[in-house]
Design an enzyme around this catalytic site. Structure first.
Site, PDB file in Angstrom:
ATOM      1  N   CYS A 132     -10.967  -7.202   0.416  1.00  0.00           N
ATOM      2  CA  CYS A 132     -11.317  -8.699   0.824  1.00  0.00           C
ATOM      3  C   CYS A 132     -12.349  -8.618   1.691  1.00  0.00           C
ATOM      4  O   CYS A 132     -13.237  -9.730   1.466  1.00  0.00           O
ATOM      5  CB  CYS A 132     -10.267  -9.185   1.385  1.00  0.00           C
ATOM      6  SG  CYS A 132      -8.389  -8.470   1.380  1.00  0.00           S
TER       7      CYS A 132
ATOM      8  N   GLN B 109       0.760  -1.230   0.018  1.00  0.00           N
ATOM      9  CA  GLN B 109      -0.020  -0.029  -0.126  1.00  0.00           C
ATOM     10  C   GLN B 109       1.061   1.363   0.053  1.00  0.00           C
ATOM     11  O   GLN B 109       0.291   2.298   0.150  1.00  0.00           O
ATOM     12  CB  GLN B 109      -0.859   0.000   1.399  1.00  0.00           C
ATOM     13  CG  GLN B 109      -2.006  -1.080   1.099  1.00  0.00           C
ATOM     14  CD  GLN B 109      -3.079  -0.752   0.098  1.00  0.00           C
ATOM     15  OE1 GLN B 109      -3.204   0.422  -0.592  1.00  0.00           O
ATOM     16  NE2 GLN B 109      -3.911  -1.474  -0.319  1.00  0.00           N
TER      17      GLN B 109
ATOM     18  N   SER C 244       2.909  -4.753  -5.146  1.00  0.00           N
ATOM     19  CA  SER C 244       2.029  -5.403  -6.042  1.00  0.00           C
ATOM     20  C   SER C 244       1.442  -4.130  -6.835  1.00  0.00           C
ATOM     21  O   SER C 244       0.979  -3.223  -6.721  1.00  0.00           O
ATOM     22  CB  SER C 244       0.672  -5.772  -5.069  1.00  0.00           C
ATOM     23  OG  SER C 244      -0.223  -6.029  -6.054  1.00  0.00           O
TER      24      SER C 244
ATOM     25  N   THR D  16       6.287 -20.417 -17.818  1.00  0.00           N
ATOM     26  CA  THR D  16       6.625 -19.340 -18.739  1.00  0.00           C
ATOM     27  C   THR D  16       6.365 -18.004 -18.374  1.00  0.00           C
ATOM     28  O   THR D  16       5.273 -17.929 -17.846  1.00  0.00           O
ATOM     29  CB  THR D  16       6.152 -19.840 -20.051  1.00  0.00           C
ATOM     30  OG1 THR D  16       6.374 -20.990 -20.489  1.00  0.00           O
ATOM     31  CG2 THR D  16       6.391 -18.581 -21.319  1.00  0.00           C
TER      32      THR D  16
ATOM     33  N   HIS E 229      -0.571  -3.691  -9.357  1.00  0.00           N
ATOM     34  CA  HIS E 229      -2.081  -3.308  -9.549  1.00  0.00           C
ATOM     35  C   HIS E 229      -2.348  -2.212  -8.967  1.00  0.00           C
ATOM     36  O   HIS E 229      -3.480  -1.266  -8.777  1.00  0.00           O
ATOM     37  CB  HIS E 229      -2.985  -4.281  -9.624  1.00  0.00           C
ATOM     38  CG  HIS E 229      -3.441  -4.837  -8.428  1.00  0.00           C
ATOM     39  ND1 HIS E 229      -4.567  -4.421  -7.772  1.00  0.00           N
ATOM     40  CD2 HIS E 229      -2.892  -5.809  -7.703  1.00  0.00           C
ATOM     41  CE1 HIS E 229      -4.635  -5.215  -6.423  1.00  0.00           C
ATOM     42  NE2 HIS E 229      -3.712  -6.022  -6.460  1.00  0.00           N
TER      43      HIS E 229
HETATM   44  C1  LIG Z   1      -1.106  -4.538   2.501  1.00  0.00           C
HETATM   45  C2  LIG Z   1      -1.456  -5.572   1.442  1.00  0.00           C
HETATM   46  N1  LIG Z   1      -0.607  -6.523   1.458  1.00  0.00           N
HETATM   47  C3  LIG Z   1      -0.802  -7.382   0.431  1.00  0.00           C
HETATM   48  C4  LIG Z   1      -1.880  -7.360  -0.782  1.00  0.00           C
HETATM   49  C5  LIG Z   1      -2.064  -8.382  -1.420  1.00  0.00           C
HETATM   50  O1  LIG Z   1      -1.813  -7.943  -2.911  1.00  0.00           O
HETATM   51  P1  LIG Z   1      -2.420  -8.696  -4.092  1.00  0.00           P
HETATM   52  O2  LIG Z   1      -3.863  -8.064  -4.244  1.00  0.00           O
HETATM   53  O3  LIG Z   1      -1.747  -8.392  -5.299  1.00  0.00           O
HETATM   54  O4  LIG Z   1      -2.487 -10.200  -3.691  1.00  0.00           O
HETATM   55  C6  LIG Z   1      -2.784  -6.363  -0.346  1.00  0.00           C
HETATM   56  C7  LIG Z   1      -3.973  -6.228  -1.313  1.00  0.00           C
HETATM   57  O5  LIG Z   1      -4.891  -5.565  -1.000  1.00  0.00           O
HETATM   58  C8  LIG Z   1      -2.728  -5.442   0.494  1.00  0.00           C
HETATM   59  O6  LIG Z   1      -3.164  -4.105   0.778  1.00  0.00           O
END
Ligand SMILES: Cc1ncc(COP(=O)(O)O)c(C=O)c1O
Length: 385
Positions: A331, A185, A205, A243, A207
């Site tokens: 989530c 984050q 991450s 791959t 995205h």
């Molecule tokens: C603090 C934190 N760690 C890990 C993740 C997991 O990332 P990913 O969605 O790429 O699996 C998130 C996703 O919301 C996150 O906010």
């Protein structure tokens, strides 16, 4: 007759950010033109391999690690899993005590809890203060000669708290423990480099900063072991065989370059937008309770709650008004699960009511003003029922 379409407002950048146009262009170009298998011996393979290595260098140079210490995985959760499984399984017998903050993401806590259930480690939770911070004194008190690993995220996913990671890592190293940091984050909002943060394992991450989904990045200090391979094969130094998805990796690197280039300007603008949202909430809905901290929070994230209104009700009411927000983290958005983060900061009474607004590079002041109006309407309408 229906009126003009209402503008859709996206306030869920912490869940995922829209793909940057330059990353989209790079993704499409690489998908169409770099279709060789990066392991192949011919020119198509060499071309794909070169693109992969350039992308790896983009991340490794900026994060301050060698190219061999930078791994591409499937997402941030997978990168946390590889980092933690590896560091935990490699701990010497007399170093099996592990400390993790109470407000880590489930992708950090779950592998550690599983290892603890299997008897591989003794897991102890590090409490946080009312802002969500791990105090250095708290860590110092809990470190033991048997502590092998400390895991503290850089920015919290629900309330945006920034942890004093550099200070905590010095303490952990002083006791001979490794330090894992989930910076998912933080990427694109704070400066990130392994040497400055002083951590041994760092996870991103893409995205979350305008790259594509389907990729996670793990950087390690040289010499730190990684876990059992996720899949057989020699790719990613045997950690994740199969791959490589060169196009996704190339696009992630393009997004990372842009995110780094605009980091300071974006942080300043997000700080202003958060302040504006907080000011409007206080004016329009004076009974708002804020759970994100202006002092210790990452720019662009506001977490709040309203008496008697469940977070999932508000998310649904806002959705009907064309506003995207989250209850807790993404989530837990679809169920009114109590937020462990709010409980950990002493706001258990609010744990089913939290509402997270997160902003990004295209959010404007006008968007925030409009969000405040629609949120006011949603709260008034829910309360009238
Ligand atoms: C603090 C934190 N760690 C890990 C993740 C997991 O990332 P990913 O969605 O790429 O699996 C998130 C996703 O919301 C996150 O906010």
């Amino acid at each position: 007759m229906s009126g003009p379409a209402r503008e859709r407002l996206y306030f869920d950048w912490a869940a995922t950010a829209p793909l940057r146009p330059e990353a989209k262009a790079a993704l499409l170009e690489a998908l169409c033109d770099d279709y060789g298998n990066a392991s192949s011996a011919h020119a198509f393979g060499r071309h794909a391999r070169a693109a992969l290595q350039r992308a790896r260098r983009t991340f490794s140079d900026s994060l301050g690690v060698a190219r061999d210490d930078l791994f591409f995985l499937g997402n941030g959760s997978e990168a946390n899993l590889v980092a933690l499984d590896g560091s935990v399984s490699d701990l010497p017998r007399d170093r099996r005590h592990v400390l993790a903050s109470a407000i880590e993401h489930p992708s950090v806590l779950e592998p550690l809890e599983r290892a603890a259930r299997n008897g591989a480690i003794e897991l102890e939770t590090l409490p946080v203060d009312r802002f969500g911070r791990v105090a250095a004194e708290e860590l110092a008190r809990r470190l033991r000669p048997t502590t092998g690993l400390v895991s503290v995220q850089l920015v919290n996913h629900e309330i945006g708290t920034v942890q004093p990671v550099a200070e905590l890592a010095v303490l952990a190293h002083g006791h001979g423990a490794l330090f894992h940091c989930d910076a998912t984050q933080a990427a694109g909002k704070l400066d990130l480099a392994l040497p400055e943060l002083g951590v041994d394992l760092l996870v991103l991450s893409p995205h979350k900063f305008g790259g594509p989904r389907g990729i996670g990045v793990l950087a390690r200090r040289a010499g730190v072991e990684l876990g059992t391979p996720l899949s057989p094969g020699r790719q990613e130094q045997g950690v994740r065989g199969g791959t490589e998805d060169v196009a996704t990796i190339v696009a992630a690197a393009v997004a990372w370059q842009s995110a780094r280039a605009e980091l300071h300007a974006l942080a300043a603008s997000l700080r202003e937008l958060s302040a504006l949202l907080v000011a409007r909430l206080r004016e329009l809905l004076p009974d708002v309770t804020l759970h994100s901290s202006t002092e210790y929070g990452v720019p662009g994230l506001v977490n709040c709650s309203f008496a008697e209104l469940r977070g999932d009700w508000l998310v649904a009411a806002l959705d009907a008004l064309e506003v995207a927000a989250s209850h807790g983290s993404a989530c837990s958005t679809r169920a009114a699960l109590p937020s462990p983060v709010l409980s950990a900061i002493g706001a258990a009474d609010h744990s089913t009511r939290s509402l997270r607004f997160s902003m990004g590079r295209t959010t404007t002041r006008a968007n925030v003003e409009e969000l405040a109006r629609r949120l006011h309407a949603a709260v008034v309408s829910l309360r009238s029922r």
